[in-house]
Write a protein that holds these residues in place. Structure first.
Motif, PDB file in Angstrom:
ATOM      1  N   THR A  31      40.214  80.951  -3.336  1.00  0.00           N
ATOM      2  CA  THR A  31      40.094  79.593  -2.652  1.00  0.00           C
ATOM      3  C   THR A  31      39.193  80.047  -1.351  1.00  0.00           C
ATOM      4  O   THR A  31      38.791  81.122  -0.666  1.00  0.00           O
ATOM      5  N   VAL A  32      38.514  78.362  -0.667  1.00  0.00           N
ATOM      6  CA  VAL A  32      37.999  79.318  -0.356  1.00  0.00           C
ATOM      7  C   VAL A  32      37.842  77.803   0.632  1.00  0.00           C
ATOM      8  O   VAL A  32      38.315  77.022   1.025  1.00  0.00           O
ATOM      9  N   SER A  33      38.096  78.948   2.505  1.00  0.00           N
ATOM     10  CA  SER A  33      38.393  78.098   3.685  1.00  0.00           C
ATOM     11  C   SER A  33      36.829  78.202   4.626  1.00  0.00           C
ATOM     12  O   SER A  33      36.797  79.324   4.616  1.00  0.00           O
ATOM     13  N   HIS A  34      37.105  76.311   5.208  1.00  0.00           N
ATOM     14  CA  HIS A  34      35.536  76.728   5.420  1.00  0.00           C
ATOM     15  C   HIS A  34      35.341  75.675   7.018  1.00  0.00           C
ATOM     16  O   HIS A  34      35.761  74.897   6.854  1.00  0.00           O
ATOM     17  N   VAL A  35      34.990  75.960   7.716  1.00  0.00           N
ATOM     18  CA  VAL A  35      34.308  75.226   9.085  1.00  0.00           C
ATOM     19  C   VAL A  35      32.974  75.872   9.555  1.00  0.00           C
ATOM     20  O   VAL A  35      32.438  77.349   8.967  1.00  0.00           O
ATOM     21  N   GLY A  36      31.687  74.880   9.325  1.00  0.00           N
ATOM     22  CA  GLY A  36      30.658  74.272  10.042  1.00  0.00           C
ATOM     23  C   GLY A  36      29.560  74.415   9.274  1.00  0.00           C
ATOM     24  O   GLY A  36      29.274  74.139   7.848  1.00  0.00           O
ATOM     25  N   ASP A  37      29.079  75.319   8.737  1.00  0.00           N
ATOM     26  CA  ASP A  37      27.619  75.442   8.440  1.00  0.00           C
ATOM     27  C   ASP A  37      27.549  76.981   7.395  1.00  0.00           C
ATOM     28  O   ASP A  37      26.314  77.379   6.575  1.00  0.00           O
ATOM     29  N   THR A  38      27.704  77.274   7.364  1.00  0.00           N
ATOM     30  CA  THR A  38      28.065  78.700   6.364  1.00  0.00           C
ATOM     31  C   THR A  38      28.429  78.293   4.780  1.00  0.00           C
ATOM     32  O   THR A  38      29.111  77.391   5.315  1.00  0.00           O
TER      33      THR A  38
END
Length: 508
Positions: free
Chosen positions: A226-233
């Motif tokens: 499960t991935v939680s992601h904000v931005g451009d990483t």
């Protein structure tokens, strides 16, 4: 269980009253104990607990396991490194087992927000409750009239649950993993902007790995990621059947229609800088981020995308988490192909960063590689020719990379990595004067040569004394001879000049 654990190459378990774990790095072999223990008190977050069918319990330290998790981070061409990373375990309600937590965070405009984020996000993830949902959403709805009906994804069912009799809120639901991730990201965003009032910002991605049958994550037949992601990483899996990159995240940039429409909905606007790159409200490259208080009312918030992937263990060879210092100069497929032939995740992370430097990245560079059950599966290198052409082009353009001593630039890069490790692996020298640098080079018997702007196969222009190398170190960094060079400066100069060893004698 011994057979399961033995699937991890270079990890040897021997029964001598306790089990001993031998870990092999790219430069040395170090013996580390993993004692048979009964859980007592609170385990270190770095300790991953492995239980055998015979109910024996072992602890594996993620920070000291280069065959499981590899990380490399450098400031690159910048004055400071504002990238951060984490690898640890978390224990969540309604989850019987530990979850593996891996994260990379990319600060901008300063390091206050990224330091706070990397230090506390995992704690928030564990401590969130259903009662927090209303408080967090109400705080965002006060940003302005356009925010009055703001409801984050997954959170709607938690808001304003009232009992008909008493009109008191009820919190009968348990937080799902997706809800927990959204709330923890939003809470951290509020804390760095409204409570701590930091003026800088950060992007970030975290990945939680849960083995579904109690086996170690590197040998489990089924994994929930499960991935939680904000931005451009970025978070990337390698598919063992095809050898292709499976990118789990999408960059939050204005070029994405969903992001463009969302920012416009909250009154935001876009401009283009002198390089033609679109900027959110004239200041931010990303449309979502932690911090950045000026952009908050225009929609630059940290509500994450949630990506859930359940895979059979053998379907995935490894997971890579990188900052945009890598992805700005390398495609996802190039990143994955770079890892395939490496003996362990630690050397893989180092190789990714080295390639990014050679390809001209001018940002902070961070790469984390996590071993998964399909590690070591033979797969084709789908971008080998492209990388070779790009390395040759970068060599012909100037002094970033190139040595006439080797016919293969990848071989030269590998030897450069080993040389840098040899010089700095003991960690004694944090600052090196000119004389100290000479002493180090003499101590290890390293002869250096520099080929500036030369194609592979050419003869080196200069094989003079170490003194000429040091001259170039100072000149390429534009530093006076009287200044002190940090080890980071030396590595930066090494990358710019393409310095490699002329002899591997006494490489320890």
């Amino acid at each position: 269980m011994e057979a399961t654990l033995a699937r991890l190459p270079n990890l040897i378990f021997r029964k001598t009253g306790v089990y001993k774990l031998l870990t092999r790095s790219s430069t040395s072999v170090a013996a580390k104990k993993v004692a048979e223990v009964e859980p007592k008190g609170k385990l270190s977050r770095s300790n991953y607990v492995v239980r055998t069918p015979q109910n024996h319990t072992f602890r594996v330290n993620l920070k000291n396991s280069p065959n499981l998790v590899g990380v490399r981070s450098t400031r690159g061409m910048r004055d400071y490194n504002e990238d951060r990373y984490k690898s640890l375990t978390v224990k969540l309600p309604n989850h019987a087992n530990q979850l593996l937590y891996f994260g990379v965070f990319d600060g901008h405009g300063g390091s206050h927000s990224v330091d706070y984020l990397s230090a506390h996000l995992h704690e928030k993830l564990e401590s969130m409750t259903t009662e927090d949902a209303e408080t967090i959403v109400d705080a965002y709805r006060k940003f302005g009239i356009r925010w009055s009906k703001y409801t984050p994804a997954y959170i709607g069912p938690l808001l304003y649950q009232k009992r008909a009799s008493s009109y008191q809120p009820t919190y009968e639901r348990h937080l799902s993993l997706e809800q927990r991730m959204v709330l923890s990201f939003l809470q951290l965003d509020l804390e760095v902007t409204k409570v701590l009032r930091y003026h800088d910002g950060s992007t970030g991605s975290i990945a939680l790995i849960e083995p579904m049958n109690g086996s170690p994550f590197w040998a489990s037949p089924q994994l929930a990621i499960t991935v939680s992601h904000v931005g451009d990483t970025r978070v990337i899996l390698c598919d063992t059947s095809s050898g292709k990159a499976d990118t789990l995240t999408t960059d939050h940039h204005p070029s994405i229609k969903k992001e463009f429409d969302r920012i416009r909905k909250y009154g935001g606007f876009f401009t283009r800088d002198s390089f033609g790159e679109e900027m959110t409200v004239g200041q931010f490259a990303n449309t979502r981020a932690f911090g950045d208080p000026i952009g908050k009312r225009f929609g630059v918030i940290a509500e994450p995308d949630i990506i859930v992937r359940k895979v059979a263990g053998e379907e995935v060879a490894f997971m890579v988490l990188v900052t945009d210092g890598v992805t700005s100069v390398m495609t996802d497929q190039e990143i994955v192909d770079t890892v395939k032939t490496c003996p362990d995740p630690t050397s893989a992370a180092l190789r990714i960063v080295t390639y990014a430097e050679q390809f001209g990245s001018d940002d902070n560079i961070t790469a984390m590689v996590v071993r998964l059950p399909g590690w070591g599966t033979p797969m084709p290198d789908l971008s080998a020719d492209v990388r070779k052409c790009r390395l040759e082009a970068s060599s012909s353009r100037g002094p970033r990379m190139g040595s006439g001593m080797y016919s293969d630039l990848a071989q030269a890069a590998d030897i450069k990595e080993k040389t840098i490790k040899t010089l700095f692996e003991d960690g004694i020298f944090h600052e090196l004067s000119e004389e100290q640098l000479k002493d180090q080079m003499n101590k290890f018997g390293i002869k250096l040569s520099i080929g500036v702007g030369m194609l592979p196969g050419d003869e080196p222009e200069d094989e003079d004394s170490d003194h000429s190398v040091i001259d170039m170190f100072f000149s390429v960094l534009s530093r006076p001879r009287s200044s002190v060079l940090t080890s980071g400066d030396i590595k930066k100069a090494w990358s710019l000049l393409g310095v490699t060893t002329a002899s591997t004698a006494t490489m320890k």
